[in-house]
Design a protein around this motif. Structure first.
Motif, PDB file in Angstrom:
ATOM      1  N   ALA A 117       0.716  -1.379   0.003  1.00 16.03           N
ATOM      2  CA  ALA A 117       0.076   0.071  -0.014  1.00 16.03           C
ATOM      3  C   ALA A 117       0.949   1.111  -0.105  1.00 16.03           C
ATOM      4  CB  ALA A 117      -0.733  -0.102   1.236  1.00 16.03           C
ATOM      5  N   SER A 118       2.068   0.924   0.514  1.00 14.23           N
ATOM      6  CA  SER A 118       3.008   2.373   0.505  1.00 14.23           C
ATOM      7  C   SER A 118       3.508   2.599  -0.618  1.00 14.23           C
ATOM      8  CB  SER A 118       4.029   2.144   1.513  1.00 14.23           C
ATOM      9  OG  SER A 118       4.888   1.078   1.111  1.00 14.23           O
ATOM     10  N   VAL A 119       3.408   1.791  -1.798  1.00  9.53           N
ATOM     11  CA  VAL A 119       3.820   2.173  -3.192  1.00  9.53           C
ATOM     12  C   VAL A 119       3.124   3.328  -3.549  1.00  9.53           C
ATOM     13  CG1 VAL A 119       4.603   1.323  -5.509  1.00  9.53           C
ATOM     14  CG2 VAL A 119       5.100  -0.237  -3.328  1.00  9.53           C
ATOM     15  N   PRO A 120       3.705   4.299  -3.996  1.00  8.48           N
ATOM     16  CA  PRO A 120       2.855   5.290  -4.676  1.00  8.48           C
ATOM     17  C   PRO A 120       1.673   4.880  -5.669  1.00  8.48           C
ATOM     18  CG  PRO A 120       4.912   6.246  -4.367  1.00  8.48           C
ATOM     19  CD  PRO A 120       5.065   4.742  -4.322  1.00  8.48           C
ATOM     20  N   GLN A 121       0.708   5.404  -5.678  1.00  5.01           N
ATOM     21  CA  GLN A 121      -0.228   5.175  -6.896  1.00  5.01           C
ATOM     22  C   GLN A 121      -0.046   5.524  -8.162  1.00  5.01           C
ATOM     23  OE1 GLN A 121      -2.942   2.956  -6.707  1.00  5.01           O
ATOM     24  NE2 GLN A 121      -3.565   3.315  -8.585  1.00  5.01           N
ATOM     25  N   VAL A 122       0.709   6.733  -8.325  1.00  4.09           N
ATOM     26  CA  VAL A 122       1.170   7.088  -9.329  1.00  4.09           C
ATOM     27  C   VAL A 122       2.285   6.268 -10.315  1.00  4.09           C
ATOM     28  CG1 VAL A 122       3.193   8.266  -8.427  1.00  4.09           C
ATOM     29  CG2 VAL A 122       2.318   9.269 -10.602  1.00  4.09           C
ATOM     30  N   GLN A 123       3.040   5.370  -9.591  1.00  3.74           N
ATOM     31  CA  GLN A 123       4.067   4.659 -10.077  1.00  3.74           C
ATOM     32  C   GLN A 123       3.000   3.445 -10.664  1.00  3.74           C
ATOM     33  OE1 GLN A 123       7.295   3.098  -8.009  1.00  3.74           O
ATOM     34  NE2 GLN A 123       7.747   5.205  -7.078  1.00  3.74           N
ATOM     35  N   LYS A 124       1.874   3.045 -10.203  1.00  9.21           N
ATOM     36  CA  LYS A 124       0.962   1.897 -10.754  1.00  9.21           C
ATOM     37  C   LYS A 124       0.543   2.558 -12.141  1.00  9.21           C
ATOM     38  CE  LYS A 124       0.278   0.520  -6.193  1.00  9.21           C
ATOM     39  NZ  LYS A 124      -0.997   0.049  -5.046  1.00  9.21           N
ATOM     40  N   GLU A 125      -0.063   3.824 -12.040  1.00 13.14           N
ATOM     41  CA  GLU A 125      -0.580   4.400 -13.131  1.00 13.14           C
ATOM     42  C   GLU A 125       0.368   4.513 -14.507  1.00 13.14           C
ATOM     43  OE1 GLU A 125      -2.369   7.941 -11.526  1.00 13.14           O
ATOM     44  OE2 GLU A 125      -3.913   6.970 -10.434  1.00 13.14           O
ATOM     45  N   ALA A 126       1.614   5.047 -13.933  1.00 13.63           N
ATOM     46  CA  ALA A 126       2.713   5.030 -15.159  1.00 13.63           C
ATOM     47  C   ALA A 126       2.926   4.008 -15.733  1.00 13.63           C
ATOM     48  CB  ALA A 126       3.788   5.785 -14.452  1.00 13.63           C
ATOM     49  N   ALA A 127       2.908   2.833 -14.988  1.00 16.91           N
ATOM     50  CA  ALA A 127       3.575   1.520 -15.396  1.00 16.91           C
ATOM     51  C   ALA A 127       2.344   0.890 -16.426  1.00 16.91           C
ATOM     52  CB  ALA A 127       3.581   0.338 -14.269  1.00 16.91           C
ATOM     53  N   GLN A 128       0.842   1.315 -15.884  1.00 17.89           N
ATOM     54  CA  GLN A 128      -0.198   0.810 -16.724  1.00 17.89           C
ATOM     55  C   GLN A 128      -0.214   1.727 -17.961  1.00 17.89           C
ATOM     56  OE1 GLN A 128      -3.237   1.272 -13.929  1.00 17.89           O
ATOM     57  NE2 GLN A 128      -3.267  -0.687 -13.316  1.00 17.89           N
ATOM     58  N   SER A 129       0.201   2.896 -17.933  1.00 17.45           N
ATOM     59  CA  SER A 129      -0.005   3.680 -19.016  1.00 17.45           C
ATOM     60  C   SER A 129       1.094   3.225 -20.232  1.00 17.45           C
ATOM     61  CB  SER A 129       0.553   5.130 -18.771  1.00 17.45           C
ATOM     62  OG  SER A 129       1.911   5.419 -18.287  1.00 17.45           O
ATOM     63  N   LEU A 130       2.060   2.507 -19.744  1.00 18.76           N
ATOM     64  CA  LEU A 130       3.005   2.000 -20.623  1.00 18.76           C
ATOM     65  C   LEU A 130       2.552   0.737 -21.260  1.00 18.76           C
ATOM     66  CD1 LEU A 130       6.345   2.533 -18.654  1.00 18.76           C
ATOM     67  CD2 LEU A 130       5.488   3.856 -20.736  1.00 18.76           C
ATOM     68  N   GLY A 131       1.372   0.299 -20.922  1.00 15.71           N
ATOM     69  CA  GLY A 131       0.668  -0.865 -21.380  1.00 15.71           C
ATOM     70  C   GLY A 131       1.066  -2.303 -20.754  1.00 15.71           C
ATOM     71  N   PRO A 145       8.790  -5.349  -6.032  1.00 14.13           N
ATOM     72  CA  PRO A 145      10.079  -5.111  -5.688  1.00 14.13           C
ATOM     73  C   PRO A 145      10.433  -4.185  -4.702  1.00 14.13           C
ATOM     74  CG  PRO A 145      10.028  -5.535  -8.121  1.00 14.13           C
ATOM     75  CD  PRO A 145       8.505  -5.595  -7.584  1.00 14.13           C
ATOM     76  N   GLN A 146       9.467  -3.112  -4.833  1.00  8.66           N
ATOM     77  CA  GLN A 146       9.686  -1.850  -3.909  1.00  8.66           C
ATOM     78  C   GLN A 146       9.196  -2.431  -2.569  1.00  8.66           C
ATOM     79  OE1 GLN A 146       8.932   2.148  -5.438  1.00  8.66           O
ATOM     80  NE2 GLN A 146       8.113   1.182  -7.090  1.00  8.66           N
ATOM     81  N   ALA A 147       7.865  -3.094  -2.478  1.00  9.67           N
ATOM     82  CA  ALA A 147       7.282  -3.555  -1.202  1.00  9.67           C
ATOM     83  C   ALA A 147       8.291  -4.342  -0.553  1.00  9.67           C
ATOM     84  CB  ALA A 147       5.918  -4.209  -1.515  1.00  9.67           C
ATOM     85  N   LEU A 158      21.650  -6.288   4.688  1.00  9.33           N
ATOM     86  CA  LEU A 158      20.480  -6.470   3.748  1.00  9.33           C
ATOM     87  C   LEU A 158      19.693  -5.061   3.436  1.00  9.33           C
ATOM     88  CD1 LEU A 158      18.957  -8.418   1.707  1.00  9.33           C
ATOM     89  CD2 LEU A 158      17.374  -8.772   3.512  1.00  9.33           C
ATOM     90  N   GLU A 159      19.408  -4.362   4.454  1.00  9.14           N
ATOM     91  CA  GLU A 159      18.897  -2.987   4.375  1.00  9.14           C
ATOM     92  C   GLU A 159      19.712  -2.025   3.614  1.00  9.14           C
ATOM     93  OE1 GLU A 159      16.677  -1.035   7.604  1.00  9.14           O
ATOM     94  OE2 GLU A 159      16.563  -3.021   8.558  1.00  9.14           O
ATOM     95  N   ARG A 160      20.931  -2.081   3.893  1.00 10.13           N
ATOM     96  CA  ARG A 160      22.009  -1.475   3.178  1.00 10.13           C
ATOM     97  C   ARG A 160      22.182  -1.605   1.973  1.00 10.13           C
ATOM     98  NH1 ARG A 160      27.803  -0.841   6.099  1.00 10.13           N
ATOM     99  NH2 ARG A 160      27.946   0.327   4.357  1.00 10.13           N
ATOM    100  N   TYR A 161      22.192  -2.938   1.656  1.00 12.18           N
ATOM    101  CA  TYR A 161      22.124  -3.314  -0.067  1.00 12.18           C
ATOM    102  C   TYR A 161      20.941  -3.063  -0.727  1.00 12.18           C
ATOM    103  CZ  TYR A 161      22.447  -6.337  -3.985  1.00 12.18           C
ATOM    104  OH  TYR A 161      22.418  -6.722  -5.467  1.00 12.18           O
ATOM    105  N   THR A 162      19.867  -3.186  -0.111  1.00 12.66           N
ATOM    106  CA  THR A 162      18.560  -2.827  -1.197  1.00 12.66           C
ATOM    107  C   THR A 162      18.376  -1.214  -0.907  1.00 12.66           C
ATOM    108  OG1 THR A 162      17.209  -3.097   1.204  1.00 12.66           O
ATOM    109  CG2 THR A 162      17.578  -4.842  -0.260  1.00 12.66           C
ATOM    110  N   SER A 163      18.935  -0.453   0.067  1.00 15.61           N
ATOM    111  CA  SER A 163      18.673   0.894   0.036  1.00 15.61           C
ATOM    112  C   SER A 163      19.434   1.473  -1.229  1.00 15.61           C
ATOM    113  CB  SER A 163      19.311   1.505   1.224  1.00 15.61           C
ATOM    114  OG  SER A 163      20.772   1.336   1.166  1.00 15.61           O
TER     115      SER A 163
END
Length: 232
Positions: A125-139, A152-154, A223-228
């Motif tokens: 839920a914390s992943v911004p909705q705008v990113q989902k919409e942008a991905a959908q706009s790419l097909g 991946p972000q979650a 792991l947090e340092r790597y993924t950051s």
């Protein structure tokens, strides 16, 4: 003090071996299945209802089952859950969980999965909705959006709470002693019953738990340092 050091030299290797043979495998196996339960439950609970009335009704039932599962395992003590599965179900002639390891892995997985599902649900839920919409706009399809953008972000966001769940699970495996699994804490109880050094043996067991949980905490930090590095 010298007596405690002598006990440590004599019994610590046995406790560490028991941890490596029983406690850690029980933790790893339970956490593996817990993650599967957690991801599936989280995805079910955040899924949107389909337009088809029949499918929407079916999805409502599935969502209710997922919510009830989370509610039950978060609302009842882990020890009670172990007793229900290992002692209660066989008394009702349900022998699927008569094996102590099967019972322990089942209960630990479901219990940890219920808590972890909430962490994963919040991370998604914390992943911004705008990113989902942008991905959908790419097909991208909904599945592609979740697989390539959202999950991946979650996963990165959920590392701290999931690490806490793993550490808690490692400590909770001590409860497996009540259903006859001879893990590390059970072994310390057996030794204490023989040498009557009850406090010393329990302190040694606590030290071994602290050692392994510290290793997990250090692993979480790196792991947090790597993924950051992939954070925006």
């Amino acid at each position: 003090m010298q007596e405690f050091l002598d006990l440590a030299i004599k019994y610590l290797p046995e406790l560490v071996v028991a941890a490596l043979k029983y406690t850690l495998p029980l933790t790893a196996l339970s956490f593996f299945f817990a993650l599967i339960f957690a991801v599936l439950t989280a995805l079910i609970r955040i899924a949107k209802l389909p337009q088809n009335d029949w499918l929407a009704g079916l999805m409502d039932v599935v969502k209710w089952i997922a919510a009830t599962y989370v509610w039950f395992f978060r609302s009842t003590p882990l020890l009670v859950q172990l007793f229900i599965v290992f002692y209660g179900l066989p008394s009702a002639h349900i022998n699927l969980f008569a094996n102590a390891w099967v019972s322990a892995v089942t209960v630990f997985s479901l219990n940890t999965g219920a808590y972890a599902s909430e962490s994963i649900r919040a991370s998604i839920a914390s992943v911004p909705q705008v990113q989902k919409e942008a991905a959908q706009s790419l097909g991208m399809t909904t599945a592609q959006v979740y697989w390539n953008v959202v999950l991946p972000q979650a996963a990165r966001i959920s590392i701290p709470p999931l690490s806490n769940s793993l550490i808690s699970l490692l400590k909770d495996t001590s409860l497996a002693s009540v259903i006859t699994i001879v893990e590390m804490f059970y072994l310390s109880q057996q030794i204490a019953a023989q040498n009557y050094k009850i406090l010393s043996m329990y302190i040694l067991a606590a030290m071994v738990y602290a050692f392994f949980t510290s290793i997990l905490a250090i692993g979480q930090h790196y792991l947090e340092r790597y993924t950051s590095r992939f954070a925006q």
